[in-house]
Scaffold this motif. Structure first.
Motif, PDB file in Angstrom:
ATOM      1  N   THR A   1       0.824  -1.211   0.000  1.00  0.00           N
ATOM      2  CA  THR A   1       0.000   0.000   0.000  1.00  0.00           C
ATOM      3  C   THR A   1       0.858   1.262   0.000  1.00  0.00           C
ATOM      4  N   ALA A   2       2.172   1.107  -0.037  1.00  0.00           N
ATOM      5  CA  ALA A   2       3.072   2.263   0.024  1.00  0.00           C
ATOM      6  C   ALA A   2       3.639   2.556  -1.368  1.00  0.00           C
ATOM      7  N   TYR A   3       4.959   2.623  -1.496  1.00  0.00           N
ATOM      8  CA  TYR A   3       5.592   3.015  -2.764  1.00  0.00           C
ATOM      9  C   TYR A   3       5.222   2.068  -3.895  1.00  0.00           C
ATOM     10  N   SER A   4       5.137   0.782  -3.598  1.00  0.00           N
ATOM     11  CA  SER A   4       4.811  -0.204  -4.626  1.00  0.00           C
ATOM     12  C   SER A   4       3.492   0.123  -5.314  1.00  0.00           C
TER      13      SER A   4
ATOM     14  N   LEU B   1       3.710   2.555  -8.046  1.00  0.00           N
ATOM     15  CA  LEU B   1       4.359   2.013  -9.243  1.00  0.00           C
ATOM     16  C   LEU B   1       3.439   1.099 -10.036  1.00  0.00           C
ATOM     17  N   GLY B   2       2.194   0.983  -9.609  1.00  0.00           N
ATOM     18  CA  GLY B   2       1.251   0.118 -10.298  1.00  0.00           C
ATOM     19  C   GLY B   2       1.158  -1.280  -9.734  1.00  0.00           C
ATOM     20  N   GLY B   3       1.772  -1.502  -8.549  1.00  0.00           N
ATOM     21  CA  GLY B   3       1.701  -2.814  -7.920  1.00  0.00           C
ATOM     22  C   GLY B   3       0.330  -3.090  -7.343  1.00  0.00           C
ATOM     23  N   ALA B   4       0.034  -4.357  -7.140  1.00  0.00           N
ATOM     24  CA  ALA B   4      -1.241  -4.765  -6.543  1.00  0.00           C
ATOM     25  C   ALA B   4      -1.193  -4.555  -5.030  1.00  0.00           C
ATOM     26  N   VAL B   5      -2.361  -4.366  -4.430  1.00  0.00           N
ATOM     27  CA  VAL B   5      -2.477  -4.317  -2.972  1.00  0.00           C
ATOM     28  C   VAL B   5      -2.683  -5.747  -2.489  1.00  0.00           C
TER      29      VAL B   5
ATOM     30  N   ALA C   1       8.042  -4.704  -8.347  1.00  0.00           N
ATOM     31  CA  ALA C   1       7.477  -3.762  -9.308  1.00  0.00           C
ATOM     32  C   ALA C   1       8.611  -2.995  -9.977  1.00  0.00           C
ATOM     33  N   GLU C   2       8.423  -2.711 -11.255  1.00  0.00           N
ATOM     34  CA  GLU C   2       9.437  -2.000 -12.027  1.00  0.00           C
ATOM     35  C   GLU C   2       9.303  -0.491 -11.845  1.00  0.00           C
ATOM     36  N   ILE C   3      10.435   0.198 -11.892  1.00  0.00           N
ATOM     37  CA  ILE C   3      10.458   1.659 -11.864  1.00  0.00           C
ATOM     38  C   ILE C   3      10.932   2.130 -13.235  1.00  0.00           C
ATOM     39  N   ALA C   4      10.007   2.568 -14.057  1.00  0.00           N
ATOM     40  CA  ALA C   4      10.300   3.113 -15.390  1.00  0.00           C
ATOM     41  C   ALA C   4      11.201   2.196 -16.200  1.00  0.00           C
TER      42      ALA C   4
ATOM     43  N   THR D   1      11.310  -6.486 -20.772  1.00  0.00           N
ATOM     44  CA  THR D   1      11.001  -7.014 -19.445  1.00  0.00           C
ATOM     45  C   THR D   1       9.538  -7.436 -19.424  1.00  0.00           C
ATOM     46  N   LEU D   2       9.120  -8.047 -18.332  1.00  0.00           N
ATOM     47  CA  LEU D   2       7.734  -8.475 -18.210  1.00  0.00           C
ATOM     48  C   LEU D   2       6.788  -7.281 -18.211  1.00  0.00           C
ATOM     49  N   SER D   3       7.269  -6.134 -17.746  1.00  0.00           N
ATOM     50  CA  SER D   3       6.477  -4.890 -17.681  1.00  0.00           C
ATOM     51  C   SER D   3       5.222  -5.058 -16.839  1.00  0.00           C
ATOM     52  N   SER D   4       5.342  -5.827 -15.786  1.00  0.00           N
ATOM     53  CA  SER D   4       4.218  -6.072 -14.886  1.00  0.00           C
ATOM     54  C   SER D   4       4.760  -6.439 -13.516  1.00  0.00           C
ATOM     55  N   PRO D   5       4.110  -6.007 -12.451  1.00  0.00           N
ATOM     56  CA  PRO D   5       4.522  -6.482 -11.124  1.00  0.00           C
ATOM     57  C   PRO D   5       4.365  -7.995 -11.029  1.00  0.00           C
TER      58      PRO D   5
END
Length: 274
Positions: free
Chosen positions: A160-163, A166-170, A181-184, A193-197
């Motif tokens: 629920t924080a930085y992730s 970045l588009g990560g799941a809760v 999770a990827e950063i840019a 890359t997978l381009s997905s968390p």
């Protein structure tokens, strides 16, 4: 029972701390920073993170309680105006608690030395001025070669924080898992890359082996490490867990709704206690 009180420097927090200390001493409860059974943090989530790292070497026998005196506290069950209720709960404490997974981080440097940390929210590795290049291994098998600004590995509570930004799941904190999770990231005909968390099972680990550079920035929660050139970093679900003294417990999804949506509060509704 021995209690430590850890607060930030804001006036409202200092006032609450003084009142709480007075009430605890009235009940003959020992207030000390040495080997406490319970650590009460007064401020917000950042204050609790700081307290967690101060007492990380003792978390196997410490329970945390968060009191928030600001606008938002995801880890904090109590508000500053609930002092009488909190003191009564402490007076009737029976050891009740809930525990959540932590992130184990092992950093290996090119000089063969290692450092070990645990994180409550997340760990990130990145480069500021240039593209970060690192191979990503899952259970010692090459998964991808990452190109981009960096990577973030988070716990379920840290989801629920930085992730999340970045588009990560809760993730529900009862899940024994990690999330990367990827950063840019850079994705083109040359780099992919997978381009997905991704969510990692509790018996798996993630190892990053970045190109040999000296300008990596590695964070453990809110703490930044810029030391020797990093050879690799390995992340896994920690053996340790954080324990919260939960005299009352709002359902996790009510916490998420309250923190990020607020529709129940706007309509004067509150979710069930669990």
């Amino acid at each position: 029972m021995k209690i430590a009180i850890f607060s930030n420097d804001k006036q409202k927090s200092r006032m609450f701390r003084r009142k709480l200390m007075r009430e605890l001493r009235r009940l003959d409860i020992v207030v000390t920073n040495q080997d406490p059974d319970i650590v009460i943090t007064v401020g917000g989530d950042g204050t609790l993170l700081s307290a967690f790292h101060r007492y990380a070497h003792q978390i196997d026998h410490i329970r945390f309680i968060g009191v928030h005196t600001g606008h938002l506290g995801f880890y904090t069950d109590w508000r500053d105006y609930e002092l009488p209720e909190l003191v009564e709960a402490l007076a009737n404490d029976s050891g009740q608690s809930v525990s959540y997974p932590l992130l184990d981080v092992v950093i290996q440097y090119f000089d063969q030395t290692k450092e070990h940390y645990i994180a409550l929210n997340e760990s990130t590795i990145r480069r500021v001025n240039k593209t970060m290049k690192t191979d990503v291994y899952i259970r010692s098998e090459l998964f991808e070669s990452f190109r981009g600004d960096g990577l973030c590995i988070s716990t379920p509570t840290g989801s629920t924080a930085y992730s999340k930004s970045l588009g990560g799941a809760v993730l529900h904190p009862r899940l024994e898992a990690l999330q990367m999770a990827e950063i840019a990231s850079i994705n083109n005909r040359l780099f992919r890359t997978l381009s997905s968390p991704i969510v990692i099972a509790p018996d798996e680990d993630i190892t990053l082996r970045p190109d040999a550079q000296e300008d990596y920035i590695l964070t453990i929660d809110s703490f930044t490490h810029r030391e020797r050139p990093i050879s690799q970093v390995t992340f896994r679900v920690a053996k340790e867990r954080i324990h919260f003294a939960r005299y009352r417990h709002m359902h996790f999804w009510d916490r998420v709704e309250d923190a990020f949506i607020g529709s129940k509060q706007a309509h004067g509704k509150r979710g069930p206690q669990a």
